[in-house]
Design an enzyme around this catalytic site. Structure first.
Site, PDB file in Angstrom:
ATOM      1  N   THR A   4     -35.538  -3.645  -9.392  1.00  0.00           N
ATOM      2  CA  THR A   4     -34.597  -4.762  -9.540  1.00  0.00           C
ATOM      3  C   THR A   4     -35.367  -6.056  -9.243  1.00  0.00           C
ATOM      4  O   THR A   4     -36.038  -6.558 -10.126  1.00  0.00           O
ATOM      5  CB  THR A   4     -33.345  -4.589  -8.650  1.00  0.00           C
ATOM      6  OG1 THR A   4     -33.759  -4.349  -7.310  1.00  0.00           O
ATOM      7  CG2 THR A   4     -32.507  -3.422  -9.131  1.00  0.00           C
TER       8      THR A   4
ATOM      9  N   LYS B  66     -38.066   2.126  -5.101  1.00  0.00           N
ATOM     10  CA  LYS B  66     -37.762   0.718  -5.290  1.00  0.00           C
ATOM     11  C   LYS B  66     -37.242   0.168  -3.967  1.00  0.00           C
ATOM     12  O   LYS B  66     -36.666   0.900  -3.163  1.00  0.00           O
ATOM     13  CB  LYS B  66     -36.735   0.486  -6.390  1.00  0.00           C
ATOM     14  CG  LYS B  66     -35.317   0.893  -6.001  1.00  0.00           C
ATOM     15  CD  LYS B  66     -34.264   0.294  -6.899  1.00  0.00           C
ATOM     16  CE  LYS B  66     -34.202  -1.203  -6.785  1.00  0.00           C
ATOM     17  NZ  LYS B  66     -33.543  -1.674  -5.523  1.00  0.00           N
TER      18      LYS B  66
ATOM     19  N   THR C   8     -31.006  -2.196  -2.516  1.00  0.00           N
ATOM     20  CA  THR C   8     -30.933  -0.743  -2.375  1.00  0.00           C
ATOM     21  C   THR C   8     -32.327  -0.152  -2.304  1.00  0.00           C
ATOM     22  O   THR C   8     -33.231  -0.589  -2.991  1.00  0.00           O
ATOM     23  CB  THR C   8     -30.170  -0.127  -3.573  1.00  0.00           C
ATOM     24  OG1 THR C   8     -28.823  -0.515  -3.492  1.00  0.00           O
ATOM     25  CG2 THR C   8     -30.263   1.384  -3.550  1.00  0.00           C
TER      26      THR C   8
ATOM     27  N   GLU D 128     -37.252  -8.835  -0.215  1.00  0.00           N
ATOM     28  CA  GLU D 128     -36.850 -10.024  -0.978  1.00  0.00           C
ATOM     29  C   GLU D 128     -37.421 -11.300  -0.373  1.00  0.00           C
ATOM     30  O   GLU D 128     -37.116 -11.635   0.766  1.00  0.00           O
ATOM     31  CB  GLU D 128     -35.330 -10.105  -1.079  1.00  0.00           C
ATOM     32  CG  GLU D 128     -34.802  -9.156  -2.134  1.00  0.00           C
ATOM     33  CD  GLU D 128     -33.308  -9.153  -2.228  1.00  0.00           C
ATOM     34  OE1 GLU D 128     -32.815  -8.849  -3.317  1.00  0.00           O
ATOM     35  OE2 GLU D 128     -32.640  -9.456  -1.236  1.00  0.00           O
TER      36      GLU D 128
ATOM     37  N   ASN E 174     -30.809 -14.579  -2.549  1.00  0.00           N
ATOM     38  CA  ASN E 174     -29.500 -14.039  -2.188  1.00  0.00           C
ATOM     39  C   ASN E 174     -28.398 -15.079  -2.099  1.00  0.00           C
ATOM     40  O   ASN E 174     -27.235 -14.721  -1.915  1.00  0.00           O
ATOM     41  CB  ASN E 174     -29.603 -13.292  -0.863  1.00  0.00           C
ATOM     42  CG  ASN E 174     -30.387 -12.010  -1.049  1.00  0.00           C
ATOM     43  OD1 ASN E 174     -29.972 -11.137  -1.789  1.00  0.00           O
ATOM     44  ND2 ASN E 174     -31.534 -11.920  -0.409  1.00  0.00           N
TER      45      ASN E 174
ATOM     46  N   SER F  68     -24.156 -17.154 -11.618  1.00  0.00           N
ATOM     47  CA  SER F  68     -24.276 -17.557 -13.026  1.00  0.00           C
ATOM     48  C   SER F  68     -25.448 -18.500 -13.213  1.00  0.00           C
ATOM     49  O   SER F  68     -26.075 -18.917 -12.264  1.00  0.00           O
ATOM     50  CB  SER F  68     -22.998 -18.219 -13.480  1.00  0.00           C
ATOM     51  OG  SER F  68     -22.779 -19.380 -12.723  1.00  0.00           O
TER      52      SER F  68
END
Lengths: 407, 407
Positions: free
Chosen positions: B153, B179, B190, B276, B402, B407
């Site tokens: 991801t 991952k 995740t 991240e 995060n 959008s």
């Protein structure tokens, strides 16, 4: 009889004066760093301390001095936490009490002490010693703002409140100041709060009321999940309001407790809102929890989640993260019963029912989440307990404040 | 006999093929989002699942299909976690297994399923259905990289490893892919890992070895303290290496266990390093803890602290935050016994001894902390247990990834 907010702070109750000055622990001369609160009459006193295994030297000294549940003065410095400083640190914390006691002709055991700021660095005790005459000399009935300023670190606004209530025909006043998560050089965030009151109450019930209030206020906020080594909340009650002595849990006690909860919750929310780098206050209310303990763990898990905090910063109605945070709270529950609603001053929107997605307008949700105070409503449908906790969003500035090299 | 890393991944063990394609769950056509791993021979299988109360639909289906401890195929999609999706989600997870089973003439119960991505949104199951022929058609002995890519991801690099060992004169191979914490639109992080091996081992010992490995690898990392709803680690063992069946905890078992720990720790470190927004891997080793459990809680508390993570991001030798994090770990210890040392490839520096500050060069400390892999050594002097956990720094990019609106 109602509880009424008034302008003021720790000097609002009868018999209290305070001061706040710059003594040189902070490099910036425009920043106050030393505060003193005194009562003209001996006070019943109570305190609650950090649960961190590593406790600052001032906490150890204060704990010792409060063994007899009485005190007359509090000295507080900001800019240095006097923690991880060994025997020298312990001696310095005691000296701070001695300086005040000698100057005011008090017993050293009647003075308590708190510190906030950098840890692992010895305090420049001479600066404090040399400033005692000025500190004592500037004690004033209007000193509440100066002393509030003197305990601030990265706080962006003063946290001072006062309120009045009437007990047995007498006006009783409670004043309080607090500081939230901040640091001097990038360092330890600490929550401190000092409460004064002229109520006439037994030490046992004063202690009980303080603990009950702290449990639903300061213990229900989180800025970054890091419990400081120096957190402390104290209350001094000098009895000058002359209400009938409260020595049992009667109506007067309950009213006082309500007032104390009111003022501590308000201060706790101010601390959460002013969390390092925060742009928003997050209020998470868990409805219909099986027990108060479960409600608190669930709510705390939500307001402590980095992913939830980052989503709120971005005004993102990312409710999956809330369900996820509930899921790892340690509480056993049925996800297929949970409803989630976001709210703010412009309205509210239900986004999840019985653990499944609702078809909601992301535009409306975004408008709600763009506000500065965000409510997250979690309906567990598992019991009848309601618990609210408060936190703040996670922002670039949090990283900046805490990640910049100290020089 | 030694354990030797080889180039490869889940297709390195005998009898395994895999594939990874773009089926349309991710909008970007250049991003793969569907992976398949199959074994030509029925495998003993074991799995470990998230402890989150809220579990994704794929986990529930996989758990069901692994009741008999056997499997032949794993289908995984990225871009949608299929979590908080109710009965429809559960049906869709089952359908994913059915599609594969029908295409390959397997039993549906021999196919397991995993998903990662946005939660609370129904899966577009037709896209998966329509892509099955391509997915199955592209199965290959060199498919490990394609399938690794298809489960990514926000991961910034592929996490695939393989190693060989020799058991009873036979070459045994273990392959794995993983991952880490990522999201599609700002959403759920995740951790997924799929391990394949041609070892001949009983289901009971396979399960035992997997759990033991996960406990000291994937369970000892933290990116942001948020436990996902979809975390899953699985292992398939098809026996094609033809080593003597391992059905007791003999030397062969111990060697296999060591190999499994080696590969899972390496992948766990890759996940932590690729957290991240992370710029640095943090490795915290607690020495001389009273027990392994205490060592783990202490180490996890350090690598999970936002304040420690932000300090490491800023290359700031702010050791007080480490002592503070140890202090709120829940473990009872004497702060006046603790030593702290920072280290990296350029050297190490002791900053705190017996809970008190050492006079150290901040310049040398900064040079050490400017490196990309940082060691924090905590000596508790309370026992003889050593535990290492891994995490990453807290950066602007974590907030950005995060906190951006979807959008």
């Amino acid at each position: 009889m109602t509880i009424k907010y008034i302008q003021g702070g720790v000097t609002s109750p009868k018999g209290f004066t305070s001061s706040g000055i710059h003594c040189g622990i902070k490099k910036n001369k425009n920043k106050k760093d030393l505060a003193l609160i005194i009562s003209e009459k001996e006070c019943n006193a109570a305190a609650v301390y950090t649960k961190n295994q590593v406790k600052g030297a001032p906490l150890l000294v204060t704990k010792d001095h409060l063994k007899n549940n009485t005190a007359k003065a509090i000295i507080i410095n900001s800019g240095n936490a006097n923690t991880c400083t060994g025997d020298t640190g312990l001696a310095n914390a005691r000296k701070m009490c001695e300086f005040v006691a000698n100057s005011l002709n008090y017993n050293t055991e009647d003075v308590i002490v708190a510190s906030t700021g950098v840890i692992g660095v010895q305090l420049d005790i001479d600066k404090i010693k040399d400033s005692i005459p000025t500190l004592v000399g500037s004690l004033s009935e209007n000193g509440y703002l100066a002393s509030t300023e003197a305990i601030m670190t990265t706080d962006t606004f003063e946290k001072t409140l006062a309120l009045e209530l009437e007990l047995s025909g007498k006006k009783v006043t409670i004043g309080a100041m607090a500081k939230g998560s901040g640091m001097i050089h990038p360092n330890m965030a600490t929550m401190l709060s000092f409460i004064t009151t002229d109520i006439n109450i037994s030490p046992t019930l004063l202690d009980k009321a303080l603990k009950a209030s702290v449990n639903i206020s300061y213990n229900r906020i989180s800025v970054d999940g890091d419990t400081s080594t120096n957190d402390m909340v104290t209350i001094l009650a000098n009895g000058l309001a002359e209400n009938n002595l409260i020595d049992e849990e009667n109506e007067d006690y309950l009213l006082f407790l309500e007032a104390l909860k009111t003022i501590t919750i308000s201060l706790a929310k101010m601390i959460a809102k002013d969390g390092e780098g925060a742009t928003k206050l997050i209020e998470c209310t868990v409805l219909n929890a099986k027990s108060e303990e479960e409600g608190e763990l669930l709510s705390k898990s939500v307001i402590s989640s980095s992913l939830v905090k980052a989503a709120i910063f971005g005004s993102d109605a990312n409710w999956g993260r809330i369900l996820c945070a509930l899921g790892y709270s340690g509480i056993d529950f049925d996800p297929l019963k949970v409803d989630l609603t976001f709210g703010s001053s412009v309205g509210d929107i239900k986004v999840c029912e019985n653990g499944s997605p609702l078809n909601f307008s992301e535009e409306i949700a975004k408008n709600i989440l763009l506000e500065k105070e965000i409510q997250i409503l979690v309906d567990m449908k598992a019991g009848s307990n309601t618990v609210t906790c408060w936190g703040c969003d996670l922002t670039y500035d949090y990283v900046k404040i805490n990640g910049d090299y100290r020089s």
